[in-house]
Design an enzyme around this catalytic site. Sequence first.
Site: not given
Length: 276
Positions: A39, A119, A137
């Site tokens: 991520e 996020y 996102d």
Amino acid sequence: MTLLVEQERNDALLAWYRVERRSFPWRGESDPYKVLVSEVMLQQTQASRVIPFYERFTARFPSAADLASADLKDVLALWTGLGYNSRALRLRETARIVTRDGWPTTPVGLVELPGIGPYTAAAVASFAFGEQVATVDTNLRRVLSRWHGESLSGPTLHSVAADDLGHPAADWNQAMMDLGATRCLPRNPDCTRCPVAQWCVGPDSYRPPTPQGRFEGSARQLRGAVVRSLVGGEATGREIAGHTGFPVKDVERALADLSDEGLVSDDGTGTYRIAE
DNA sequence: TTCCGGATCA
DNA sequence: TGATCAGGAA
């Protein structure tokens, strides 16, 4: 929007996802460390570009403890080419914290860690810990704005995402991101091949974010070159200027900034190196 | 709001 | 050349 419509739309989305989903090495991963690595790498970086970096990084640093004890220079050596080097520094800081204290499992806990914003906190909570939260996102912002016919942002966007969230959330989140990346494109949305077009207002309401400035000649370009140079070995500002082609003055400025940010250290004699 | 990398694709 | 990118921090 009635509950029935949301249900039908999510059913169609998830059915499409089961057939058309993209394959990535981090898909289905439940180790929070590996989810986090992916991520952080994916922040402002296309997924297809992340794949080789993720493979190399997780092979070299298989666990949070491995990353926690690594030299920053070795970390940056595997990061060079991805960009935004502070991400790597903060990732190691977070690895150190969770190695010592353990993992928060909720977005509220995760967002306190360095380099983890709303996020990434939602992504780790959803993919690694099964929390039923939306990963908001750029893809979700665009898709949801088009579904509802208004350019969504801020608290409104997050509220709409929570309302529309399908289950299991991990699948819904990845389905939404795949839809945004392969059908609901920013410029040329392919509504004819969209599985949920019949429940969507249409593409016109989406407003793109404010564009970035030029990269050529920017401070970002210079900083990137300086870090890359120091990953190769310690050097003075003049030496870096010599083989990057940037003015000494600008290089010195960048070195000072990078030192303030903890990426670079200075022994006081004018020689710089990647910080420890 | 602005800055932070840099590769990819139209 | 420009737009885009599974954002975060100051």
